[in-house]
Write an enzyme that holds these catalytic residues in place. Structure first.
Site, PDB file in Angstrom:
ATOM      1  N   HIS A 286       0.951  -1.249  -0.018  1.00 21.79           N
ATOM      2  CA  HIS A 286      -0.030  -0.158  -0.061  1.00 21.79           C
ATOM      3  C   HIS A 286       0.803   1.260  -0.023  1.00 21.79           C
ATOM      4  O   HIS A 286       0.662   2.179  -0.699  1.00 21.79           O
ATOM      5  CB  HIS A 286      -0.924   0.178   1.371  1.00 21.79           C
TER       6      HIS A 286
ATOM      7  N   HIS B 226       0.563  -3.020   9.289  1.00 20.44           N
ATOM      8  CA  HIS B 226       1.921  -2.880   8.872  1.00 20.44           C
ATOM      9  C   HIS B 226       2.776  -2.149  10.237  1.00 20.44           C
ATOM     10  O   HIS B 226       2.051  -1.357  11.027  1.00 20.44           O
ATOM     11  CB  HIS B 226       2.320  -2.115   7.838  1.00 20.44           C
TER      12      HIS B 226
END
Length: 484
Positions: A251, A298
């Site tokens: 991302h 993350h």
């Protein structure tokens, strides 16, 4: 010696899941506290899942050691940053997590997607500390908070995740929007919108950048094989990608590559202020990157690595765009090379790891890129959608009007409907056909797609057809309806 260990300490600090948990707490996200023993997450083995003072042990799925560090160096660095609540997380050392991105505890119990509500070290199953909140009963919640669950289930396991509390709705909606800027639905709308309403030249090149950045990012994830941040302490606001690997954040890679490449390709080609274009690209990048930490998907290190990795790829790839695009358009053998080259990249990526949803995403991305490149060549042969001549540049932005908005919206609506119909039709035809060819049972589609010989051709053919229709069939339809 101390100076040399500082980068290592910083490395471990940025990867610490407790850093993610503290950021979530500061943004108003916290776990729902539980009482009693009714939850599956609060089993008798809960205390074995985290151990104060354990060495940090980041392991690959095959059990090989990827990174190991003692407490002393990392703890001293964390203390400098005010982190006195570090609790080490240790892998089981016997083969790693059951799924690609899940985390396995020292006792062998999962604390990944299927065990999202595990207790913290030093807390009992009946009573746990909650980041940013109070210990104790489930009813002790701040006024105005909302209890939610992840919007989508885990794409691999089907797990819906655990409930969590949101105290800041603005940040929740902002970062939910940000994380959607890196998902399939956004790209299904964004790239066609640019292609049909603004500049097909820019759109097809932007797709080339996206394909390479995402492909390299997904392959790197499979090679490194690091798990998602452990939960607890992290609250999983999103579950869909929780079974995939973590390093680097794709991302963050796409959020760096797409907006800044768009700015690079359009500034000077279109008339708009430099500061406006750069500010929009920077805001896009920041909101997506921060959203991945907020969602618990993350670590800070994953996101930073994704941004830097993407910037490195752009440094080498953007100067080669003219050469690659000219080859796709003019070489007589380019259709064959495009199809088989992208297919070969897919075959290579499928050999890097056991089956996961990221493999299908890789085949999907490659298929889209091949379809768009093939359509570019066909358009050039037929004289359709020619690029503006150099003397026509720079292009001026049209005046905003109700008629313009209406035409753009109609193009987008009709075009996306064609793409969705294409996907549904090709999916219904391709999966049974491929299963029949390779002798794979097709009764359970989820299991059938875990076979490489099914997943790769299915995704490649379906999304390759969609990519071709984006640049060829849909513009032909618009021309017939006089919408171009």
């Amino acid at each position: 010696m101390e100076e040399r260990s500082r980068p290592v300490q910083l490395f471990h600090y940025l990867q610490d899941p407790h850093l993610v948990a503290r950021f979530q707490s500061a943004c108003g996200v916290r776990e729902v506290s539980r009482t009693g023993g009714g939850s599956p997450a609060t089993s008798s083995g809960e205390a074995d899942r985290t151990h104060p003072g354990d060495k940090r042990d980041y392991r690959r799925h095959d059990g090989s050691e990827n990174l190991a560090s003692g407490d002393e160096e990392a703890q001293s660095f964390r203390n400098r940053f005010g982190d006195s609540n570090f609790i080490g997380n240790k892998g089981d050392g016997s083969g790693g997590p059951p799924q690609n991105g899940s985390v396995v505890s020292a006792g062998g119990d999962g604390v990944g997607p299927l065990h999202n509500g595990g207790g913290l070290a030093g807390s009992s199953p009946a009573r746990r500390s909650v980041p940013g909140g109070k210990e104790g009963e489930e009813g002790s919640r701040p006024a105005g908070s909302s209890t939610l669950k992840p919007l989508r289930r885990n794409s691999l396991t089907g797990d819906g995740g655990q409930e969590f509390l949101i105290n800041n709705r603005f940040l929740f909606y902002l970062f939910t929007f940000g994380t959607e800027l890196g998902n399939e639905l956004f790209y299904t709308v964004f790239f066609p919108f640019i292609m049909w309403n603004m500049d097909a030249f820019v759109s097809r090149r932007l797709i080339m950048v996206w394909v390479w950045v995402m492909y390299l990012g997904q392959c790197t994830k499979d090679v490194i094989g690091w798990s998602r941040p452990a939960s607890p302490p992290v609250v999983k606001v999103e579950m869909f990608y929780n079974s995939e690997y973590s390093m680097p954040s794709t991302h963050a890679m796409s959020a760096t590559a797409i907006p800044f490449s768009l700015f690079f390709m359009t500034y000077g080609r279109w008339e708009y202020p430099f500061l406006l274009g750069f500010s929009l690209a920077l805001c896009w990048c920041l909101v997506v990157c921060v959203s991945r930490i907020y969602m618990g998907m993350h670590s800070v290190l994953d996101v930073i690595a994704g941004v830097l990795y993407s910037a490195l790829i752009l440094l080498f790839f953007l100067p080669a765009l003219d050469l690659i695009d000219d080859f796709n358009l003019s070489c007589r053998y380019s259709p064959f090379i495009i199809v088989f080259f992208h297919l070969g990249l897919g075959l290579f990526s499928f050999t890097l790891d056991t089956w996961s949803t990221s493999r299908g995403d890789t085949a999907q991305i490659l298929g889209t890129g091949a379809g768009v490149a093939l359509a570019s060549h066909v358009n050039r042969l037929l004289g359709l959608m020619p690029d503006p001549a150099p003397e026509q540049l720079p292009l001026a932005l049209p005046a905003l009007s109700a008629a313009l908005v209406g035409v753009c919206a109609l193009r987008l609506l009709l075009g996306v409907l064609v793409l969705l119909a294409t996907r549904a039709l090709m999916k219904a035809v391709t999966i049974p056909a491929v299963c029949r060819v390779f002798g794979v049972p097709s009764a359970d589609v989820r299991k059938a797609r875990q076979h490489m010989e099914v997943e790769l051709p299915y995704r490649y053919i379906v999304y390759g057809t969609m990519g071709f229709n984006v640049l060829f069939l849909v513009p032909l339809l618009f021309r017939h309806l006089r919408l171009l």
